[in-house]
Design an enzyme around this catalytic site. Structure first.
Site, PDB file in Angstrom:
ATOM      1  N   ASP A  85      -5.058   8.618  10.904  1.00  0.00           N
ATOM      2  CA  ASP A  85      -3.660   8.190  11.057  1.00  0.00           C
ATOM      3  C   ASP A  85      -3.233   8.647  12.431  1.00  0.00           C
ATOM      4  OD1 ASP A  85      -3.322   6.710   8.782  1.00  0.00           O
ATOM      5  OD2 ASP A  85      -3.024   8.651   7.758  1.00  0.00           O
ATOM      6  N   GLU A 106       0.892  -1.029  -0.096  1.00  0.00           N
ATOM      7  CA  GLU A 106       0.008  -0.025   0.034  1.00  0.00           C
ATOM      8  C   GLU A 106       1.008   1.099  -0.038  1.00  0.00           C
ATOM      9  OE1 GLU A 106      -2.864  -0.332   3.378  1.00  0.00           O
ATOM     10  OE2 GLU A 106      -3.215  -2.286   2.878  1.00  0.00           O
TER      11      GLU A 106
END
Length: 253
Positions: free
Chosen positions: A56, A45
């Site tokens: 995140d 990814e």
């Protein structure tokens, strides 16, 4: 463009690695991809840096900030990845937020990804209803998979809807917390893994968030097809040269 589906049919637990494009150095992207494939990673990814990465944790946020400061842009990433399919065979997935893709132009973005040989997208802030209404036909016309996320709080009804509109794998977020914030899996998460497995979905699931070593990889893949490691790998890159990536991968298997 069947690389993801072909990989999912292999008789093994899959290891997917996330890293931020342009981190730790601007021109590290392709070399990191080569090192990961060479050392047995099943899927990669590639994180598209964004200034406001809401899902995140601090580690990936910092890597995104540094990548942007290094000069990484969407256009530059495409330039770096030009010709990547001459040497790399495993699935490559762009993971990022929808805003940079919209700024670039959705169809233009998809066209570039298709030309390069990107296999699909993971876009945490693109709701399935919005995707179905406005973007599905564009993604599909360029042969790109859209991979949806579920969490422990996602209702069974929504999970079944996501399963119905998926044709590769489902990204199974292990917790409602941000990336990189867990110290291991508790009873609640292990029960969640088992519960989703018992739903017998048509698409396999790959677990992300909280996988960092052999134990958490084993726990995440007991009932699911594979696991994704992001924050732990970013931390490794911060402290180690790219040439030691094989050490990180061998520690997981």
């Amino acid at each position: 463009m069947k690389r993801i589906n072909t990989k999912l049919q292999e008789n093994k637990k899959l290891l997917s690695i996330y890293f931020t494009a342009g981190y730790p150095k601007l021109n590290d992207t392709v070399e990191i991809i080569h090192e990961l494939e060479k050392n047995g990673v099943d899927m990669i990814e590639i994180g598209l840096p964004f200034s406001d990465p809401l899902a995140d944790g601090p580690t990936i946020q910092e890597s995104s900030t540094i990548a942007i400061e290094n000069g990484m842009t969407t256009a530059l990433l495409f330039e770096q990845l030009k010709g990547i399919r001459e040497t790399v065979k495993i699935p490559l997935i762009i993971m990022g937020y929808f805003n940079p893709m919209m700024q670039f132009g959705i169809e233009k973005f998809c066209q570039k990804c298709s030309e390069i040989g990107i296999d699909g997208f993971i876009i945490p802030d693109l709701p399935i209803d919005e995707y179905e209404r406005h973007y599905k036909y564009i993604f599909q016309s360029y042969g790109l998979k859209n991979i949806f996320l579920i969490t422990p709080q996602t209702s069974d009804e929504r999970i079944l809807k996501i399963d119905n509109h998926s044709d590769s794998f489902i990204y199974m977020v292990s917790t409602a917390a941000v990336t990189g914030s867990q110290s291991g899996f508790g009873t609640e998460q292990l029960e969640y893994f088992k519960r989703i497995s018992n739903m017998n979905l048509k698409n396999p699931q790959i677990v992300g968030f909280g996988i960092k070593d052999k134990q958490t990889f084993a726990e995440a893949t007991e009932h699911q097809k594979g696991a994704i490691i992001g924050s732990a790998f970013i931390k490794f890159l911060k402290d180690n040269p790219k040439e030691k990536i094989r050490n990180f991968i061998s520690f997981l298997k």
